[in-house]
Scaffold this active site. Structure first.
Site, PDB file in Angstrom:
ATOM      1  CB  THR A   1      -0.940   0.000   1.217  1.00 60.12           C
ATOM      2  OG1 THR A   1      -1.847  -1.093   1.086  1.00 60.12           O
ATOM      3  CG2 THR A   1      -1.740   1.302   1.301  1.00 60.12           C
TER       4      THR A   1
ATOM      5  CG  ASN B   1      -5.901  -8.161  -6.031  1.00 60.11           C
ATOM      6  OD1 ASN B   1      -5.824  -7.451  -7.038  1.00 60.11           O
ATOM      7  ND2 ASN B   1      -6.795  -7.954  -5.081  1.00 60.11           N
TER       8      ASN B   1
ATOM      9  CD  GLN C   1      -1.508 -11.336  -4.935  1.00 65.48           C
ATOM     10  OE1 GLN C   1      -0.937 -12.413  -4.997  1.00 65.48           O
ATOM     11  NE2 GLN C   1      -2.186 -10.972  -3.854  1.00 65.48           N
TER      12      GLN C   1
ATOM     13  CB  SER D   1       3.577  -6.534  -0.580  1.00 69.48           C
ATOM     14  OG  SER D   1       3.194  -7.010   0.690  1.00 69.48           O
ATOM     15  N   GLY D   2       6.237  -7.510   1.222  1.00 68.20           N
ATOM     16  CA  GLY D   2       6.916  -8.624   1.876  1.00 68.20           C
ATOM     17  C   GLY D   2       5.987  -9.770   2.259  1.00 68.20           C
ATOM     18  CG  HIS D   3       1.792  -9.296   3.825  1.00 70.23           C
ATOM     19  ND1 HIS D   3       0.547  -9.870   3.862  1.00 70.23           N
ATOM     20  CD2 HIS D   3       1.638  -8.126   3.203  1.00 70.23           C
ATOM     21  CE1 HIS D   3      -0.321  -9.056   3.275  1.00 70.23           C
ATOM     22  NE2 HIS D   3       0.318  -7.993   2.870  1.00 70.23           N
TER      23      HIS D   3
ATOM     24  CB  THR E   1      13.957   4.845  12.980  1.00 69.37           C
ATOM     25  OG1 THR E   1      14.298   6.114  13.539  1.00 69.37           O
ATOM     26  CG2 THR E   1      15.026   3.832  13.343  1.00 69.37           C
TER      27      THR E   1
ATOM     28  CB  CYS F   1      -7.865  -5.189   1.373  1.00 66.77           C
ATOM     29  SG  CYS F   1      -6.267  -5.885   1.045  1.00 66.77           S
TER      30      CYS F   1
END
Lengths: 408, 385
Positions: free
Chosen positions: B71, B151, B180, B200-202, B238, B327
């Site tokens: 996102t 997706n 995706q 996206s990592g997840h 950070t 989502c």
């Protein structure tokens, strides 16, 4: 799916040419052997085989892609050019089809070409001339907007016909030129962590010199990260040089003494004279016959001709300054090409910037420098520094052994 | 053992990635911006992660920004370009089937910032046409944003061709939402003329809250987050060092094993499609042509049966699938994507998505098929299908 034409071509070997070496009469053997050794070393981890025949090297790609090899070959000094080649059978049809494929793989598509056939295999049914025609005609029939130009072709299609097979090449990549690293002896390279010294080191390699790095470390006035930066730079250069030795000289005591006893405007001049002496001592110890620096005339106060004259007084070893006439822009260009620029610009203090005087003397002279130096106890300072110098040996393998690597 | 078939919503974190993550959390707590050794170690990890990620993606380390996920990457890419280049023009081209993280950003730019957006339609397979993109281009177009893999359907968009088309239009930037696609449908970023790409990592077995944005060298962005100037000043805050290391590792695993993973997923998908074909009252919405269909997603409809009912019934038997894009799964809305491919109402109201990962086995798929075959007639009878 649109497949890139290039990927359909699978190259079997790479022809490597070396120009300057061929002129080196008696020493030729030595140069060739060193070049072979350097290539083998740089490709150690790949499944390839290197063979020498009549003044050229052939690199057989068992299952490595040309791209992988290409990325490394382009940095090996002593290579004048190289071409990836495709092996075909001695069937005319096969040779014609592959030649056509090789031409088509060029992007953007060329406007002109020429065919050059070499026939080492005299039993092959067609002469070189006949083959030139047969291949040229086949390509012209099957392409549009392509002409033959025997004088200045955009693409030259080289075909070598041998006993066992034919080899087809259509690309020629320029090598790094220069001489194979290790054929010209060894120098000590003074490395500050700035942009210039790695470039100077690279250019030394280009003329066949090996180098060992010398870095002056003034902890805590300069940080561990400044030292790490020089380690990273040496590591980056090891891509072109093979394993690099880096000598870390403890410099805190000397800087403190200079700060105490030497007037500000001369502090840099004296500091550099001491660095020069230490580097010469290290050169003696490690059997190097020269000192290399990244100085360029007029770049900073310590690099005026007067400064060089004053600083150079303390050594009679040859001091090589490959960047001496270059502009900063040219130096940065090379630094970016060899991948040292991004490391060099990390903003850490080094020993030259940390005690930066307000008005350094741009025109120091030998007499004054010599008189001022008498306030210091030079000899023991130098001895101690040399004695406590720490030496690191940096290689690509070294990078692999990094303690954080298992995390990735 | 749970049979998890909702991998397009999120994926379990790979064991190797968990290990790296925990080790970094435990041993490297420094702030990469700190001067001291502890900070230096954290900074070194970041640099290495950037290098590893850049290497597997075939780009330069300086072209990657670490973000909090898909996102944020999409927002930064689209708003970043829109605000940076609005003096060039205020027209954007995208598609009707983008994920909300692209679609809603475009809607906002239209509503609140005076941009004009063209939403291109797709064909019945859920694929946008390159000609439509070409025809939509205008003098004042500054950005084209097209997802790589949808997706919900798994349809693959012709991003290489669009990239080639846009190569002759240097003033039009090209953003690809590849959330995706990574590790499932190969894409050569450099060869495809892509200027910005979101990951996206997840979705690739890294933790949630990790992601990256590829920004081609030379492309400037207006930042969303101002502050300490991290990530070249484009993404202050950070850095999430453990997450970044984990993402780099997950990305390496995904890319290095891409071929093998795709083979595995294709095998599962074949089993799944073969089985579904024999179950009465199931219709497939995902395109069947392999060239335009991702190997890990199958969207199906059981007309007349509410998909939520099936999700719960399967859940009771330890099988987890989803109704639509995760989502928005709590909102009572039809899927924009399924509407865009022109599905009839009955199929629109009854769509389920099965999405697989490399951790699924053939047994998982067989069990799912068996279970669906067992329970479906029961609900069809109740609903009087």
């Amino acid at each position: 799916m649109s497949q890139d034409m290039k990927q359909e071509l699978s190259y079997n070997y790479v022809l490597i040419r070396y120009g300057e070496l061929a002129l080196k009469g008696k020493n030729r053997k030595l140069f060739e052997n060193q070049l072979q050794e350097n290539i083998v070393n740089q490709l150690k981890d790949l499944n390839v085989k290197l063979k020498k025949t009549h003044g050229r090297l052939y690199l057989y790609l068992h299952d490595e892609s040309f791209e992988t090899v290409h990325a490394r070959l382009k940095h090996i000094f002593g290579i004048s050019s190289y071409s990836p080649a495709i092996k075909t059978s001695l069937e005319l049809k096969d040779i014609q089809e592959t030649a056509l494929k090789a031409i088509r793989a060029h992007s953007p598509f060329p406007k002109t070409f020429k065919v050059s056939v070499k026939r080492a295999n005299k039993r092959f049914p067609y002469t070189s001339q006949e083959m030139n025609h047969k291949l040229g005609a086949h390509i012209l029939i099957h392409t549009d907007n392509l002409k033959v130009d025997v004088h200045k072709p955009e693409v030259e299609l080289l075909v070598e016909i041998r006993e066992d097979a034919a080899y087809i090449m259509s690309q020629k990549f320029r090598g790094a030129g220069g001489l194979p690293v290790g054929t010209s002896g060894k120098v000590m390279l003074m490395m500050s962590g700035g942009i210039d010294s790695p470039v100077a080191g690279y250019l030394c390699l280009k003329r066949g010199l090996r180098f060992e790095g010398v870095h002056f470390h003034s902890f805590p006035f300069t940080s561990e990260r400044a030292k790490q930066k020089v380690v990273d730079l040496a590591m980056q250069l090891s891509q072109y040089a093979g394993p690099v030795k880096l000598h870390i000289v403890p410099f805190t005591e000397i800087q403190t003494e200079i700060k105490k006893h030497i007037p500000d405007e001369y502090s840099i001049t004296i500091m550099r004279r001491l660095m020069m002496r230490i580097t010469e001592a290290l050169a003696k110890k490690h059997k190097a016959l020269g000192i290399a620096t990244g100085e360029s005339v007029g770049q900073v106060a310590s690099q005026t001709l007067e400064s060089m004259h004053t600083i150079n007084e303390v050594t009679n070893y040859p001091v090589l300054r490959p960047l001496v006439t270059m502009d900063k822009v040219e130096i940065i260009d090379i630094a970016q090409t060899i991948g040292t620029y991004d490391i060099s610009i990390l903003p850490y203090e080094d020993c030259c910037t940390v005690f930066q005087p307000k008005n350094p003397k741009t025109k120091p002279d030998r007499l004054t420098a010599g008189q001022l130096e008498e306030r210091l106890n030079v000899e023991p300072l130098i001895e101690r520094a040399v004695e406590n110098t720490e030496t690191l040996r940096l290689t690509r393998e070294e990078q692999k052994k990094d303690t954080i690597d298992h995390l990735f | 053992m749970a049979v998890y078939l909702d991998n397009s919503a999120t994926t379990p974190v790979a064991a190797e990635v968990q290990q790296a993550l925990l080790e970094v959390v435990a041993n490297y707590y420094g702030n990469p911006s700190s001067l001291h050794r502890i900070g230096g170690e954290a900074e070194k990890l970041m640099a290495k992660a950037r290098e590893v990620a850049a290497h597997v993606l075939g780009v330069n380390p300086g072209e990657l920004l670490f973000t909090s996920g898909g996102t944020e990457s999409n927002n930064l890419a689209i708003k970043g370009v829109a605000f940076q280049y609005q003096s060039r023009g205020k027209h954007i081209i995208t598609t009707q089937i983008e994920h909300a993280a692209v679609y809603q950003v475009c809607k906002t730019l239209e509503k609140d910032f005076g941009f004009e957006v063209t939403y291109l339609p797709v064909d019945k397979n859920g694929v946008v046409s390159v000609q439509d993109v070409e025809q939509a281009l205008r003098e004042d177009t500054i950005l084209v944003s097209v997802m790589h893999v949808n997706n919900e359907l798994g349809s693959v968009q012709p991003v290489e061709k669009i990239g080639r088309l846009l190569k002759n239009r240097p003033k039009v930037l090209f953003h690809v939402d590849d959330v995706q696609g990574v590790g499932k449908v190969p894409l050569d970023i450099k060869q495809s003329g892509i200027d910005l790409l979101s990951i996206s990592g997840h979705k690739i077995h890294a933790p949630k809250g990790t992601g990256l944005l590829y920004v081609r060298e030379g492309v400037r962005l207006y930042p969303l987050l101002h502050g300490g100037g991290q990530e070249q000043g484009l993404r202050s805050g950070t850095e999430n060092v453990p997450g970044i290391v984990a993402l780099a590792k997950a990305l390496r695993l995904a890319k290095e094993n891409e071929k093998v993973h795709i083979e595995h997923l294709l095998g599962l998908k074949q089993t799944l499609l073969g089985g579904l074909a024999t179950i009465h009252g199931v219709q497939i919405n995902t395109p069947l042509d392999k060239r335009i269909s991702a190997p890990h997603i199958v969207n199906l409809s059981c007309p007349g049966v509410k998909p939520e009912v099936l999700v719960h019934a399967l859940g009771e038997r330890d099988i987890y699938v989803s109704t639509t894009s995760a989502c928005s799964s709590r909102q009572q809305q039809h899927s924009r994507t399924l509407q865009a491919i022109g599905l009839p109402q009955t199929r629109l109201h009854s769509a389920l998505r099965v999405s697989m990962s490399v951790y699924n086995t053939k047994e998982d798929i067989d069990y799912f098929l068996q279970t669906l075959e067992d329970i479906l007639p029961h609900y069809q009878k109740i609903m009087k299908v």
